[in-house]
Design an enzyme around this catalytic site. Structure first.
Site, PDB file in Angstrom:
ATOM      1  CG  ASP A 255       2.876 -13.270 -26.350  1.00  0.00           C
ATOM      2  OD1 ASP A 255       1.688 -13.083 -26.649  1.00  0.00           O
ATOM      3  OD2 ASP A 255       3.432 -14.386 -26.410  1.00  0.00           O
TER       4      ASP A 255
ATOM      5  CD  GLU B 239       7.245 -12.890 -15.872  1.00  0.00           C
ATOM      6  OE1 GLU B 239       7.281 -11.675 -16.208  1.00  0.00           O
ATOM      7  OE2 GLU B 239       7.120 -13.796 -16.693  1.00  0.00           O
TER       8      GLU B 239
ATOM      9  NE  ARG C  78      23.710 -17.733   1.487  1.00  0.00           N
ATOM     10  CZ  ARG C  78      24.288 -17.058   2.440  1.00  0.00           C
ATOM     11  NH1 ARG C  78      23.736 -17.023   3.627  1.00  0.00           N
ATOM     12  NH2 ARG C  78      25.425 -16.433   2.227  1.00  0.00           N
TER      13      ARG C  78
ATOM     14  CB  THR D  59       4.023 -20.347 -22.036  1.00  0.00           C
ATOM     15  OG1 THR D  59       3.215 -19.157 -21.998  1.00  0.00           O
ATOM     16  CG2 THR D  59       3.128 -21.563 -21.991  1.00  0.00           C
ATOM     17  CB  ALA D  60       6.651 -15.908 -20.216  1.00  0.00           C
ATOM     18  CE1 TYR D  61      13.934 -15.639 -16.171  1.00  0.00           C
ATOM     19  CE2 TYR D  61      12.979 -13.703 -15.141  1.00  0.00           C
ATOM     20  CZ  TYR D  61      14.069 -14.508 -15.378  1.00  0.00           C
ATOM     21  OH  TYR D  61      15.271 -14.186 -14.839  1.00  0.00           O
ATOM     22  CG  ASN D  62       6.880 -20.934 -14.777  1.00  0.00           C
ATOM     23  OD1 ASN D  62       7.134 -21.212 -13.619  1.00  0.00           O
ATOM     24  ND2 ASN D  62       6.256 -21.780 -15.593  1.00  0.00           N
ATOM     25  CE  LYS D  63       7.872 -24.921 -22.368  1.00  0.00           C
ATOM     26  NZ  LYS D  63       9.246 -25.274 -22.747  1.00  0.00           N
ATOM     27  CB  SER D  64      13.387 -19.630 -19.330  1.00  0.00           C
ATOM     28  OG  SER D  64      12.772 -19.091 -20.450  1.00  0.00           O
TER      29      SER D  64
HETATM   30  P1  NAP Z   1      11.417 -10.065 -24.497  1.00  0.00           P
HETATM   31  O1  NAP Z   1      12.699 -10.272 -23.767  1.00  0.00           O
HETATM   32  O2  NAP Z   1      11.434  -9.428 -25.811  1.00  0.00           O
HETATM   33  O3  NAP Z   1      10.538 -11.416 -24.588  1.00  0.00           O
HETATM   34  C1  NAP Z   1      10.889 -12.637 -24.288  1.00  0.00           C
HETATM   35  C2  NAP Z   1      10.064 -13.586 -25.130  1.00  0.00           C
HETATM   36  O4  NAP Z   1       8.982 -14.062 -24.330  1.00  0.00           O
HETATM   37  C3  NAP Z   1       9.448 -12.997 -26.404  1.00  0.00           C
HETATM   38  O5  NAP Z   1       9.576 -13.953 -27.407  1.00  0.00           O
HETATM   39  C4  NAP Z   1       7.988 -12.804 -26.017  1.00  0.00           C
HETATM   40  O6  NAP Z   1       7.103 -12.880 -27.113  1.00  0.00           O
HETATM   41  C5  NAP Z   1       7.792 -14.004 -25.122  1.00  0.00           C
HETATM   42  N1  NAP Z   1       6.671 -13.970 -24.205  1.00  0.00           N
HETATM   43  C6  NAP Z   1       6.171 -12.943 -23.468  1.00  0.00           C
HETATM   44  N2  NAP Z   1       5.128 -13.358 -22.745  1.00  0.00           N
HETATM   45  C7  NAP Z   1       4.948 -14.674 -23.021  1.00  0.00           C
HETATM   46  C8  NAP Z   1       4.016 -15.652 -22.594  1.00  0.00           C
HETATM   47  N3  NAP Z   1       3.085 -15.371 -21.697  1.00  0.00           N
HETATM   48  N4  NAP Z   1       4.138 -16.921 -23.082  1.00  0.00           N
HETATM   49  C9  NAP Z   1       5.100 -17.231 -23.961  1.00  0.00           C
HETATM   50  N5  NAP Z   1       6.007 -16.350 -24.417  1.00  0.00           N
HETATM   51  C10 NAP Z   1       5.936 -15.077 -23.947  1.00  0.00           C
HETATM   52  O7  NAP Z   1      10.437  -9.220 -23.539  1.00  0.00           O
HETATM   53  P2  NAP Z   1       8.914  -8.971 -23.771  1.00  0.00           P
HETATM   54  O8  NAP Z   1       8.480  -9.326 -25.131  1.00  0.00           O
HETATM   55  O9  NAP Z   1       8.643  -7.615 -23.261  1.00  0.00           O
HETATM   56  O10 NAP Z   1       8.250 -10.043 -22.773  1.00  0.00           O
HETATM   57  C11 NAP Z   1       8.388  -9.905 -21.400  1.00  0.00           C
HETATM   58  C12 NAP Z   1       8.480 -11.257 -20.785  1.00  0.00           C
HETATM   59  O11 NAP Z   1       9.713 -11.868 -21.117  1.00  0.00           O
HETATM   60  C13 NAP Z   1       8.490 -11.247 -19.265  1.00  0.00           C
HETATM   61  O12 NAP Z   1       7.195 -11.110 -18.731  1.00  0.00           O
HETATM   62  C14 NAP Z   1       9.117 -12.590 -18.978  1.00  0.00           C
HETATM   63  O13 NAP Z   1       8.147 -13.610 -18.883  1.00  0.00           O
HETATM   64  C15 NAP Z   1       9.951 -12.902 -20.198  1.00  0.00           C
HETATM   65  N6  NAP Z   1      11.359 -13.016 -19.824  1.00  0.00           N
HETATM   66  C16 NAP Z   1      11.950 -14.216 -20.050  1.00  0.00           C
HETATM   67  C17 NAP Z   1      13.268 -14.423 -19.634  1.00  0.00           C
HETATM   68  C18 NAP Z   1      13.870 -15.774 -19.874  1.00  0.00           C
HETATM   69  O14 NAP Z   1      13.194 -16.625 -20.463  1.00  0.00           O
HETATM   70  N7  NAP Z   1      15.078 -16.013 -19.416  1.00  0.00           N
HETATM   71  C19 NAP Z   1      13.973 -13.409 -19.022  1.00  0.00           C
HETATM   72  C20 NAP Z   1      13.349 -12.187 -18.828  1.00  0.00           C
HETATM   73  C21 NAP Z   1      12.024 -11.991 -19.225  1.00  0.00           C
HETATM   74  P3  NAP Z   1       6.959 -11.697 -28.198  1.00  0.00           P
HETATM   75  O15 NAP Z   1       8.164 -11.793 -29.058  1.00  0.00           O
HETATM   76  O16 NAP Z   1       5.688 -12.021 -28.899  1.00  0.00           O
HETATM   77  O17 NAP Z   1       6.902 -10.376 -27.454  1.00  0.00           O
END
Ligand code: NAP
Ligand code: MN
Length: 266
Positions: free
Chosen positions: A51, A124, A150, A163-168
């Site tokens: 992703d 996002e 704040r 399903t990404a950062y938002n879900k966490s």
């Molecule tokens: P990463 O830190 O390697 O990825 C975080 C995880 O999120 C990876 O497993 C990635 O899948 C997965 N992911 C990305 N987009 C997703 C989606 N739309 N639905 C479900 N899972 C998703 O960084 P990255 O691979 O470059 O991904 C960037 C994304 O990480 C950001 O856009 C943000 O949403 C997310 N993120 C999450 C947190 C948190 O959860 N605390 C913090 C910072 C960023 P793959 O392994 O297939 O790449």
């Protein structure tokens, strides 16, 4: 799909990809597609990776709405933006030949900083304090001042980003057929002096969210558009809205968003 024949592959160089990629290129060429070396000449852009790579692929090729994107996983794990496996080329060819594919349109959000440059996102936009102290943001929906936030920061996500950062941070998972954006909090301070809504909220496509950053040493927050940092200094005002543009992706007919949710989380 049938009139689109020029395909561009986006991937990070690695020796492990090449054997399967060569096989894919051979099979896809036999089936009437041309592989192009410049994304400008493509009407199908395929990302190979996870992703995170798909996000980079769409960003590097400038969020084109005149071509189809496809995600091809290079591991045996399918992810949210990837419906195909690089090590199962025959399944991909079968899907093309037997027309087992559908096009899904994903909403894009646009972030404008200080009335200046704009940036697009498919997962996002996030903004976080870069200092040890809390961070103050005035949050407006259109012209309505909703709250003074704040805390540590906010995440504004698309349905596919839900399903990404938002879900966490306990945001809701949103069906990407809904064109909307969701706002989730990071560590809000809530007491008799400072009050925020406290729950994630979802706004419709006609709304603009404006964040005004209070001074007091907070003008250099950490901001990210999908998986890329925004290096803009002196931030005062940020406007976020849905662009109306949709990113078209190719998916398998029997692999809905909710299949992916179940497979990934349950
Ligand atoms: P990463 O830190 O390697 O990825 C975080 C995880 O999120 C990876 O497993 C990635 O899948 C997965 N992911 C990305 N987009 C997703 C989606 N739309 N639905 C479900 N899972 C998703 O960084 P990255 O691979 O470059 O991904 C960037 C994304 O990480 C950001 O856009 C943000 O949403 C997310 N993120 C999450 C947190 C948190 O959860 N605390 C913090 C910072 C960023 P793959 O392994 O297939 O790449
Ligand atoms: Mn990743």
């Amino acid at each position: 799909m049938t009139d689109r024949k020029n395909i561009y592959f986006f991937y990070k160089e690695s020796t492990s990809i090449h054997k399967n990629l060569d096989n894919l290129i051979n099979r896809i060429t036999e089936n009437g597609f041309n592989v192009v070396n410049d994304a400008q000449d493509a009407n199908i852009i395929a990302s190979i990776g996870g992703d995170g790579d798909f996000l980079q692929c769409v960003r590097r090729t400038r969020f084109r709405d005149d071509c189809l994107y496809a995600g091809i996983s290079n591991t045996n794990q399918l992810s949210f933006y990837c419906d195909f496996y690089l090590d199962n080329v025959e399944k991909m060819i079968e899907a093309i030949v037997e027309n087992q594919m559908k096009v899904r349109r994903y909403p894009v959000i646009e972030v404008t900083i200080n009335d200046g440059p704009s940036y697009e996102c498919i997962n996002e936009f996030s903004i976080q304090s870069a200092i040890v102290k809390t961070f103050i943001l005035d949050v407006y929906i259109n012209n309505l001042h909703l709250e003074t936030f704040r805390g540590d920061g906010l995440i504004i996500s698309t349905p596919t980003g839900s399903t990404a950062y938002n879900k966490s941070v306990h945001g809701a998972v949103v069906d990407p057929k809904l064109t909307c954006m969701q706002i989730t909090e990071l560590g809000s301070l809530n007491n008799n002096q400072y009050r925020t809504l406290g729950s994630p909220f979802i706004v419709s496509e006609d709304k603009t969210l404006t964040l005004k950053v209070a001074k007091e040493g907070n003008e250099h927050p950490i901001m990210a558009i999908d998986n890329e940092a925004l290096s803009v200094r002196q931030v005062e005002k940020i406007q976020i809205k849905l662009t109306g543009k949709k990113i078209k992706t190719i998916k398998l007919k029997d692999n809905t968003f909710w299949h992916k949710v179940k497979r990934t989380f349950l």
